[in-house]
Structure formats: C-alpha cells, structure tokens
Design a protein around this motif. Structure first.
Motif, PDB file in Angstrom:
ATOM      1  N   VAL A 139      -7.622  24.977 -39.146  1.00 37.97           N
ATOM      2  CA  VAL A 139      -6.982  26.152 -38.548  1.00 37.97           C
ATOM      3  C   VAL A 139      -8.017  27.257 -38.342  1.00 37.97           C
ATOM      4  O   VAL A 139      -8.077  27.870 -37.276  1.00 37.97           O
ATOM      5  N   LYS A 140      -8.858  27.494 -39.343  1.00 37.29           N
ATOM      6  CA  LYS A 140      -9.885  28.529 -39.216  1.00 37.29           C
ATOM      7  C   LYS A 140     -10.852  28.202 -38.083  1.00 37.29           C
ATOM      8  O   LYS A 140     -11.237  29.070 -37.305  1.00 37.29           O
ATOM      9  N   LEU A 141     -11.235  26.934 -38.004  1.00 43.41           N
ATOM     10  CA  LEU A 141     -12.159  26.513 -36.959  1.00 43.41           C
ATOM     11  C   LEU A 141     -11.537  26.680 -35.575  1.00 43.41           C
ATOM     12  O   LEU A 141     -12.177  27.188 -34.646  1.00 43.41           O
ATOM     13  N   LEU A 142     -10.300  26.286 -35.433  1.00 46.57           N
ATOM     14  CA  LEU A 142      -9.619  26.417 -34.139  1.00 46.57           C
ATOM     15  C   LEU A 142      -9.429  27.876 -33.758  1.00 46.57           C
ATOM     16  O   LEU A 142      -9.600  28.245 -32.589  1.00 46.57           O
ATOM     17  N   GLU A 143      -9.097  28.718 -34.726  1.00 45.91           N
ATOM     18  CA  GLU A 143      -8.936  30.151 -34.438  1.00 45.91           C
ATOM     19  C   GLU A 143     -10.280  30.760 -34.012  1.00 45.91           C
ATOM     20  O   GLU A 143     -10.338  31.543 -33.068  1.00 45.91           O
ATOM     21  N   ALA A 144     -11.340  30.391 -34.710  1.00 44.80           N
ATOM     22  CA  ALA A 144     -12.661  30.909 -34.359  1.00 44.80           C
ATOM     23  C   ALA A 144     -13.081  30.409 -32.978  1.00 44.80           C
ATOM     24  O   ALA A 144     -13.647  31.156 -32.182  1.00 44.80           O
ATOM     25  N   ALA A 145     -12.790  29.145 -32.685  1.00 47.04           N
ATOM     26  CA  ALA A 145     -13.132  28.575 -31.381  1.00 47.04           C
ATOM     27  C   ALA A 145     -12.405  29.327 -30.274  1.00 47.04           C
ATOM     28  O   ALA A 145     -13.001  29.665 -29.238  1.00 47.04           O
ATOM     29  N   GLN A 146     -11.126  29.598 -30.504  1.00 46.09           N
ATOM     30  CA  GLN A 146     -10.337  30.326 -29.508  1.00 46.09           C
ATOM     31  C   GLN A 146     -10.889  31.747 -29.339  1.00 46.09           C
ATOM     32  O   GLN A 146     -11.035  32.235 -28.220  1.00 46.09           O
ATOM     33  N   GLU A 147     -11.239  32.386 -30.464  1.00 46.61           N
ATOM     34  CA  GLU A 147     -11.771  33.748 -30.420  1.00 46.61           C
ATOM     35  C   GLU A 147     -13.100  33.813 -29.671  1.00 46.61           C
ATOM     36  O   GLU A 147     -13.372  34.777 -28.958  1.00 46.61           O
ATOM     37  N   HIS A 148     -13.914  32.764 -29.801  1.00 53.70           N
ATOM     38  CA  HIS A 148     -15.218  32.738 -29.146  1.00 53.70           C
ATOM     39  C   HIS A 148     -15.189  31.999 -27.804  1.00 53.70           C
ATOM     40  O   HIS A 148     -16.230  31.776 -27.192  1.00 53.70           O
ATOM     41  N   ASN A 149     -13.996  31.611 -27.395  1.00 54.21           N
ATOM     42  CA  ASN A 149     -13.794  30.958 -26.109  1.00 54.21           C
ATOM     43  C   ASN A 149     -14.643  29.682 -25.969  1.00 54.21           C
ATOM     44  O   ASN A 149     -15.343  29.489 -24.989  1.00 54.21           O
ATOM     45  N   ARG A 150     -14.560  28.837 -27.002  1.00 56.28           N
ATOM     46  CA  ARG A 150     -15.264  27.557 -26.941  1.00 56.28           C
ATOM     47  C   ARG A 150     -14.398  26.484 -27.593  1.00 56.28           C
ATOM     48  O   ARG A 150     -13.403  26.787 -28.252  1.00 56.28           O
ATOM     49  N   SER A 151     -14.791  25.259 -27.392  1.00 57.55           N
ATOM     50  CA  SER A 151     -14.037  24.149 -27.973  1.00 57.55           C
ATOM     51  C   SER A 151     -14.256  24.132 -29.483  1.00 57.55           C
ATOM     52  O   SER A 151     -15.192  24.736 -30.006  1.00 57.55           O
ATOM     53  N   SER A 152     -13.414  23.406 -30.186  1.00 55.33           N
ATOM     54  CA  SER A 152     -13.568  23.297 -31.640  1.00 55.33           C
ATOM     55  C   SER A 152     -14.898  22.608 -31.973  1.00 55.33           C
ATOM     56  O   SER A 152     -15.562  22.972 -32.943  1.00 55.33           O
ATOM     57  N   ALA A 191     -17.674  22.719 -30.107  1.00 53.70           N
ATOM     58  CA  ALA A 191     -18.723  23.703 -29.849  1.00 53.70           C
ATOM     59  C   ALA A 191     -18.765  24.749 -30.960  1.00 53.70           C
ATOM     60  O   ALA A 191     -19.856  25.175 -31.385  1.00 53.70           O
ATOM     61  N   GLU A 192     -17.607  25.140 -31.462  1.00 51.61           N
ATOM     62  CA  GLU A 192     -17.549  26.111 -32.558  1.00 51.61           C
ATOM     63  C   GLU A 192     -18.164  25.526 -33.823  1.00 51.61           C
ATOM     64  O   GLU A 192     -18.951  26.180 -34.513  1.00 51.61           O
ATOM     65  N   ALA A 193     -17.822  24.278 -34.124  1.00 52.59           N
ATOM     66  CA  ALA A 193     -18.367  23.625 -35.314  1.00 52.59           C
ATOM     67  C   ALA A 193     -19.885  23.503 -35.204  1.00 52.59           C
ATOM     68  O   ALA A 193     -20.617  23.779 -36.157  1.00 52.59           O
ATOM     69  N   ILE A 194     -20.366  23.115 -34.032  1.00 48.22           N
ATOM     70  CA  ILE A 194     -21.808  22.980 -33.814  1.00 48.22           C
ATOM     71  C   ILE A 194     -22.497  24.336 -33.958  1.00 48.22           C
ATOM     72  O   ILE A 194     -23.532  24.451 -34.624  1.00 48.22           O
ATOM     73  N   ALA A 195     -21.924  25.366 -33.352  1.00 45.76           N
ATOM     74  CA  ALA A 195     -22.518  26.710 -33.425  1.00 45.76           C
ATOM     75  C   ALA A 195     -22.598  27.180 -34.875  1.00 45.76           C
ATOM     76  O   ALA A 195     -23.616  27.742 -35.311  1.00 45.76           O
ATOM     77  N   ARG A 196     -21.549  26.930 -35.636  1.00 47.02           N
ATOM     78  CA  ARG A 196     -21.544  27.354 -37.039  1.00 47.02           C
ATOM     79  C   ARG A 196     -22.539  26.559 -37.871  1.00 47.02           C
ATOM     80  O   ARG A 196     -23.207  27.102 -38.750  1.00 47.02           O
TER      81      ARG A 196
END
Length: 109
Positions: free
Chosen positions: A20-33, A35-40
């Motif tokens: 849920v945290k990952l998906l919320e962050a992905a949505q906030e940063h306008n990227r896929s889950s 892409a968010e995981a990779i960025a983090r």
C-alpha cells in the motif's frame, strides 16, 4: 491495484502494508509501482555509497592530519638542530679566534 501490478508486488513477497505504501508513493510520484520500487532501491544504494565515501574521506582526513603533524614535528626538530648548529658555530668561532687563524682558514659547520 491492477492485476498485473498486484502480481508483481506479490512476487516480491511484500507485506500488504508495504504494498500500500509503495502504491501510494508511486501514485504520488506519478510512476508505476515497479518504477517507484526501483527509484527507492537506487536511492538507498546511493545513500550507502555516500556514507561509504564519507567514511573513506574521514579516514583520509585523519591520516592527513597525522602526516601534517609529523611534518610540523620534523620542521620543529630541524629548527632545533639548526639552532644547535648555530650555537656550535659560535663556540667554534670563539675558540678559533684565539688561535689567530684567518677567517677563511677557519672550519665551518
């Protein structure tokens, strides 16, 4: 979550809370889950690299301080030796002046 995204996150074995945290962050940063995981992940590795570089820098600064201190100590020692030589030359000059040798014939330190 889309079925495709949900499956990708399930494959990682993430807890529901982390998903849920990952998906919320992905949505906030306008990227896929993904892409968010990779960025983090990249960010944490970059932080590790910075921390390692700081550790190396600090060790080098300590070593530089030690080298500089040794250099200062050596310079002080050289000054003491030079002063001692000058004093010895004065004593030698005084003793030789009583022998009546010309200045050019007197030994120099």
């Amino acid at each position: 979550m889309t079925p495709h995204t949900d499956q990708q996150l399930n494959n990682l074995g993430l807890s529901e809370e982390l998903k849920v945290k990952l998906l919320e962050a992905a949505q906030e940063h306008n990227r896929s889950s993904t892409a968010e995981a990779i960025a983090r992940l990249e960010e944490t590795f970059a932080r590790d690299d910075v921390a390692e570089a700081r550790t190396i820098r600090n060790a080098l600064m300590v070593e530089l301080g030690n080298v500089l201190q040794a250099g200062l100590t050596a310079a002080e020692d050289l000054d003491k030796v030079q002063s001692a030589l000058q004093e010895a030359q004065k004593v030698l000059d005084a003793k030789l002046s009583s022998t009546h040798l010309s200045k050019e014939d007197r030994p120099r330190l």
